[in-house]
Design a protein around this motif. Structure first.
Motif, short mmCIF file in Angstrom:
data_model
loop_
_atom_site.label_atom_id
_atom_site.label_comp_id
_atom_site.label_asym_id
_atom_site.label_seq_id
_atom_site.Cartn_x
_atom_site.Cartn_y
_atom_site.Cartn_z
N TYR A 126 31.92 36.26 26.04
CA TYR A 126 31.95 37.49 26.86
C TYR A 126 32.64 37.31 28.25
N CYS A 127 33.34 38.19 28.44
CA CYS A 127 34.10 38.01 29.75
C CYS A 127 33.31 38.74 30.95
N SER A 128 33.22 38.48 32.05
CA SER A 128 32.27 39.17 33.17
C SER A 128 33.24 39.19 34.39
N ALA A 129 32.63 39.87 35.54
CA ALA A 129 33.17 39.98 36.52
C ALA A 129 32.22 40.28 37.75
N ALA A 130 32.28 39.42 38.75
CA ALA A 130 30.90 39.27 39.88
C ALA A 130 31.80 39.69 41.21
N THR A 131 30.93 40.59 41.85
CA THR A 131 31.49 40.88 43.44
C THR A 131 30.94 40.05 44.14
N ARG A 132 31.47 38.77 44.33
CA ARG A 132 31.30 37.90 45.25
C ARG A 132 32.43 36.65 45.20
N PHE A 133 32.28 36.07 46.41
CA PHE A 133 33.28 35.04 46.90
C PHE A 133 33.33 33.79 45.99
N SER A 134 32.19 33.26 45.67
CA SER A 134 31.87 31.98 44.95
C SER A 134 31.44 32.04 43.59
N ILE A 135 31.79 31.14 42.65
CA ILE A 135 31.60 31.26 41.38
C ILE A 135 30.16 30.83 40.98
N SER A 136 29.51 31.62 40.30
CA SER A 136 28.20 31.59 40.01
C SER A 136 27.90 31.18 38.42
N ASN A 137 27.13 30.53 38.06
CA ASN A 137 26.91 30.39 36.47
C ASN A 137 25.62 31.09 36.04
N ASN A 138 25.31 31.90 36.82
CA ASN A 138 24.10 32.68 36.54
C ASN A 138 24.46 34.15 36.14
N PRO A 139 24.31 34.48 34.94
CA PRO A 139 24.64 35.62 34.23
C PRO A 139 24.13 37.01 35.04
N LYS A 169 20.19 32.01 20.84
CA LYS A 169 20.27 31.25 22.34
C LYS A 169 20.36 32.15 23.23
N GLU A 170 20.04 31.58 24.48
CA GLU A 170 20.44 32.51 25.68
C GLU A 170 21.95 32.50 25.83
N ARG A 171 22.47 33.50 26.65
CA ARG A 171 23.52 33.74 27.06
C ARG A 171 23.98 32.52 28.12
N GLU A 172 25.08 31.65 27.85
CA GLU A 172 25.35 30.51 28.88
C GLU A 172 26.61 30.64 29.58
N PHE A 173 26.73 30.20 30.69
CA PHE A 173 27.96 29.99 31.37
C PHE A 173 28.95 28.94 30.84
N VAL A 174 30.24 29.47 30.86
CA VAL A 174 31.28 28.37 30.26
C VAL A 174 32.22 28.29 31.37
N ALA A 175 32.84 29.03 32.01
CA ALA A 175 33.74 28.85 33.10
C ALA A 175 33.95 30.01 33.87
N GLY A 176 34.27 29.74 35.26
CA GLY A 176 34.55 30.89 36.23
C GLY A 176 35.86 30.32 36.97
N ILE A 177 36.42 31.71 37.71
CA ILE A 177 37.48 31.44 38.43
C ILE A 177 37.40 32.47 39.57
N ASN A 178 37.79 31.84 40.71
CA ASN A 178 37.88 32.72 42.06
C ASN A 178 38.97 33.75 42.08
N TRP A 179 39.17 34.56 43.07
CA TRP A 179 40.03 35.51 43.11
C TRP A 179 41.39 35.36 42.83
N ASN A 180 41.66 34.03 43.67
CA ASN A 180 43.17 33.69 43.77
C ASN A 180 43.45 32.41 43.00
N SER A 181 42.44 32.11 41.90
CA SER A 181 42.76 30.89 41.30
C SER A 181 42.58 29.69 41.90
N HIS A 182 42.40 29.69 43.16
CA HIS A 182 42.27 28.21 43.79
C HIS A 182 40.94 27.54 43.57
N SER A 183 40.01 28.18 42.83
CA SER A 183 38.69 27.51 42.62
C SER A 183 38.44 27.61 41.10
N THR A 184 38.05 26.80 40.45
CA THR A 184 37.43 27.14 38.93
C THR A 184 36.32 26.26 38.83
#
Length: 124
Positions: A95-108, A43-58
């Motif tokens: 997999y754990c991942s990190a993105a240089t962005r402000f909003s949470i994306s589900n796109n790997p 199967k393809e890699r799929e998004f599970v969950a994300g969190i922004n920098w200050n934990s105010h958004s998941t």
């Protein structure tokens, strides 16, 4: 360069719980959106969950809502995924991942750094 190392995977029975950790080094994770993805065999890699920098958004994929909880401790440079009520269909490499962005994306493709993954196997 940001390095990510996952841990906490293993074999668990259906209905059980696991907590995954993602330890970062090389840079502080404060500047990154952090995400968890998974990939099952064939199967393809799929998004599970994300969190922004200050934990105010998941953000959670529908199939884990109410069962998984993402959190982060910027002081420890670590991200967590608490997984409860596990199902056999949750079996995958996580997999754990990190993105240089402000909003949470589900796109790997929008994530810049990846760990090596940790296997989670849920038996029925």
């Amino acid at each position: 360069q940001l390095q990510l190392v996952e841990s906490g995977g293993g074999l668990v029975q259906a209905g059980g719980s696991l907590t995954l950790s993602c330890a970062a080094s090389g840079r502080t994770i404060t500047n990154y959106v952090m995400g968890w993805f998974r990939q099952a065999p064939g199967k393809e890699r799929e998004f599970v969950a994300g969190i922004n920098w200050n934990s105010h958004s998941t953000r959670y994929e529908e199939f884990v809502k109410g069962r998984f909880t993402i959190s982060r401790d910027n002081a420890k440079n670590t991200v967590y995924l608490q997984m409860d009520s596990l199902k056999p269909e949750d079996t995958a490499v996580y997999y754990c991942s990190a993105a240089t962005r402000f909003s949470i994306s589900n796109n790997p493709t929008e994530y810049d750094y990846w760990g090596q993954g940790t296997q989670v196997t849920v038996s029925s």
